[in-house]
Motif scaffolding. Structure first.
Motif, short mmCIF file in Angstrom:
data_model
loop_
_atom_site.label_atom_id
_atom_site.label_comp_id
_atom_site.label_asym_id
_atom_site.label_seq_id
_atom_site.Cartn_x
_atom_site.Cartn_y
_atom_site.Cartn_z
N SER A 110 0.83 -1.21 0.00
CA SER A 110 0.00 0.00 0.00
C SER A 110 0.86 1.26 0.00
CB SER A 110 -0.91 0.00 1.22
OG SER A 110 -1.60 1.23 1.33
N ALA A 111 1.96 1.23 0.78
CA ALA A 111 2.77 2.43 0.95
C ALA A 111 3.60 2.76 -0.28
CB ALA A 111 3.69 2.27 2.16
N PHE A 112 3.97 1.72 -1.04
CA PHE A 112 4.85 1.98 -2.19
C PHE A 112 4.01 2.19 -3.44
CE2 PHE A 112 8.12 0.96 -5.41
CZ PHE A 112 9.04 1.90 -5.02
N MET A 113 3.57 3.43 -3.61
CA MET A 113 2.81 3.76 -4.82
C MET A 113 3.73 3.69 -6.04
SD MET A 113 1.95 5.60 -2.00
CE MET A 113 2.26 7.35 -2.09
N ASN A 114 3.15 3.51 -7.20
CA ASN A 114 3.97 3.41 -8.42
C ASN A 114 4.37 4.80 -8.89
OD1 ASN A 114 5.25 2.60 -10.73
ND2 ASN A 114 3.63 1.23 -11.38
N VAL A 115 5.29 5.41 -8.13
CA VAL A 115 5.68 6.79 -8.42
C VAL A 115 6.86 6.87 -9.38
CG1 VAL A 115 4.82 7.72 -6.23
CG2 VAL A 115 7.15 6.78 -6.35
N THR A 116 7.41 5.73 -9.75
CA THR A 116 8.56 5.75 -10.65
C THR A 116 8.21 5.19 -12.03
OG1 THR A 116 9.26 3.63 -9.67
CG2 THR A 116 10.26 5.64 -8.79
N HIS A 117 7.99 3.89 -12.12
CA HIS A 117 7.74 3.27 -13.41
C HIS A 117 6.51 3.83 -14.11
CE1 HIS A 117 10.59 0.48 -11.64
NE2 HIS A 117 10.78 -0.05 -12.82
N LEU A 118 5.50 4.20 -13.35
CA LEU A 118 4.32 4.82 -13.95
C LEU A 118 4.32 6.33 -13.75
CD1 LEU A 118 1.58 4.52 -15.36
CD2 LEU A 118 0.55 4.14 -13.12
N GLY A 119 4.76 6.77 -12.58
CA GLY A 119 4.69 8.20 -12.25
C GLY A 119 5.52 9.08 -13.16
N PHE A 120 6.78 8.72 -13.41
CA PHE A 120 7.64 9.54 -14.26
C PHE A 120 7.09 9.68 -15.68
CE2 PHE A 120 11.39 8.63 -11.35
CZ PHE A 120 11.48 9.94 -10.92
N PRO A 121 6.69 8.58 -16.34
CA PRO A 121 6.12 8.74 -17.69
C PRO A 121 4.87 9.60 -17.71
CG PRO A 121 6.77 6.46 -17.32
CD PRO A 121 6.88 7.16 -16.01
N VAL A 122 4.02 9.49 -16.68
CA VAL A 122 2.80 10.30 -16.64
C VAL A 122 3.16 11.78 -16.54
CG1 VAL A 122 0.78 10.89 -15.25
CG2 VAL A 122 1.32 8.50 -15.70
N VAL A 123 4.09 12.12 -15.64
CA VAL A 123 4.51 13.52 -15.48
C VAL A 123 5.10 14.05 -16.77
CG1 VAL A 123 6.16 15.03 -14.31
CG2 VAL A 123 4.86 13.36 -12.99
N TYR A 124 5.96 13.25 -17.40
CA TYR A 124 6.61 13.69 -18.64
C TYR A 124 5.58 13.89 -19.75
CZ TYR A 124 9.87 13.84 -22.55
OH TYR A 124 10.58 14.23 -23.68
N ALA A 125 4.61 12.99 -19.83
CA ALA A 125 3.60 13.10 -20.88
C ALA A 125 2.71 14.31 -20.69
CB ALA A 125 2.76 11.82 -20.92
N LEU A 126 2.44 14.69 -19.45
CA LEU A 126 1.52 15.79 -19.17
C LEU A 126 2.20 17.16 -19.18
CD1 LEU A 126 -0.73 14.28 -16.35
CD2 LEU A 126 -1.37 14.77 -18.71
N VAL A 127 3.37 17.27 -18.54
CA VAL A 127 3.99 18.60 -18.39
C VAL A 127 5.39 18.68 -18.96
CG1 VAL A 127 2.61 19.13 -16.36
CG2 VAL A 127 4.84 18.06 -16.06
N GLY A 128 5.91 17.58 -19.50
CA GLY A 128 7.24 17.61 -20.09
C GLY A 128 8.35 17.51 -19.05
N GLY A 129 9.58 17.78 -19.48
CA GLY A 129 10.74 17.64 -18.61
C GLY A 129 10.74 18.58 -17.43
N GLY A 130 10.01 19.69 -17.52
CA GLY A 130 10.00 20.66 -16.43
C GLY A 130 9.42 20.14 -15.13
N GLY A 131 8.63 19.09 -15.20
CA GLY A 131 8.03 18.54 -13.98
C GLY A 131 8.80 17.39 -13.38
N LEU A 132 9.92 17.00 -14.00
CA LEU A 132 10.64 15.82 -13.53
C LEU A 132 11.40 16.07 -12.23
CD1 LEU A 132 12.01 14.36 -16.89
CD2 LEU A 132 10.07 13.56 -15.53
N GLY A 133 11.82 17.31 -11.98
CA GLY A 133 12.53 17.62 -10.74
C GLY A 133 11.67 17.35 -9.51
N PRO A 134 10.51 18.01 -9.40
CA PRO A 134 9.62 17.72 -8.28
C PRO A 134 9.17 16.26 -8.26
CG PRO A 134 8.97 19.75 -9.37
CD PRO A 134 10.02 19.12 -10.23
N ALA A 135 8.96 15.67 -9.44
CA ALA A 135 8.53 14.27 -9.50
C ALA A 135 9.60 13.35 -8.93
CB ALA A 135 8.22 13.88 -10.94
N ALA A 136 10.87 13.64 -9.24
CA ALA A 136 11.97 12.81 -8.73
C ALA A 136 12.08 12.92 -7.22
CB ALA A 136 13.29 13.20 -9.39
#
Length: 214
Positions: A110-136
């Motif tokens: 429950s605690a380990f949400m898919n913030v990497t394998h799914l999260g990074f591509p979603v952020v990149y697809a929606l807002v581009g590279g500019g959102g990868l810093g906060p996402a990381a």
């Protein structure tokens, strides 16, 4: 905005479905079972040891210290999300009188949400590279504590002694966590990543890497 979201969702779902279909076909056709398993195994290793660390490093190291400090809210939100998702299943498991092993398994999943394998591509697809810093920072804010808690809980379930050195070794040797440490050292000492390297990642590696992560 809705068109951007729908386009990103369609792109991501198409890649996820394509991967699932390939797995199903590989499992059902005997001649493809072994090659499919080997390919996915090495693909997962490549993502874990190369793709994810590279994404984390470039996403953080491209900023200066003031920018990173400005992303502090991402870590704060990560801790809140981790706390809620970690504590609530423990409470529910206690109410349902589940055993210790089941409680640990449910809490960690429950605690380990898919913030990497799914999260990074979603952020990149929606807002581009500019959102990868906060996402990381958000992803590592969840991933590193989850790694520590997981080691402690699993060791406790196996009745093994956990030492600070053992925890530190497991965290530092986790590829994405190591990449985060190196990236923060770059930021802290003002050692900027060469522009050519950042541009090469953005132009040639970002899209293939995020596709592989899915």
């Amino acid at each position: 905005m809705s068109e951007t979201f729908l386009g990103a969702a369609a792109y991501i779902l198409a890649l996820v479905i394509a991967g699932a279909v390939i797995r199903v076909i590989g499992d059902r056709m005997r001649v493809l079972q072994r090659p499919t398993k080997v390919c996915f195994r090495y693909l997962n290793l490549f993502v874990l040891w190369v793709v994810l660390p590279a994404v984390v490093f470039v996403s953080i190291a491209r900023y200066n210290l003031s920018d990173i400090l400005g992303f502090g809210n991402a870590i704060f939100l990560a801790f809140i999300g981790l706390g809620v998702c970690f504590i609530s299943p423990i409470v529910l498991a206690h109410i349902l009188k589940e055993d210790r092993t089941t409680t640990i398994a449910v809490a960690m999943n429950s605690a380990f949400m898919n913030v990497t394998h799914l999260g990074f591509p979603v952020v990149y697809a929606l807002v581009g590279g500019g959102g990868l810093g906060p996402a990381a920072l958000y992803a590592m804010g969840i991933g590193v504590p989850n790694l520590v808690f997981g080691i402690m809980l699993m060791s406790s379930a196996a009745k093994k002694r956990v030492t600070p050195r053992f925890l530190l070794e497991n965290v530092v040797t986790f590829p994405a966590a190591f990449a985060l440490i190196v990236a923060l050292l770059f930021v802290g000492f003002g050692a900027a990543v060469p522009t050519a390297a950042r541009e090469f990642f953005d132009v040639n590696l970002a899209k293939p890497f995020f596709a592989l992560m899915l």
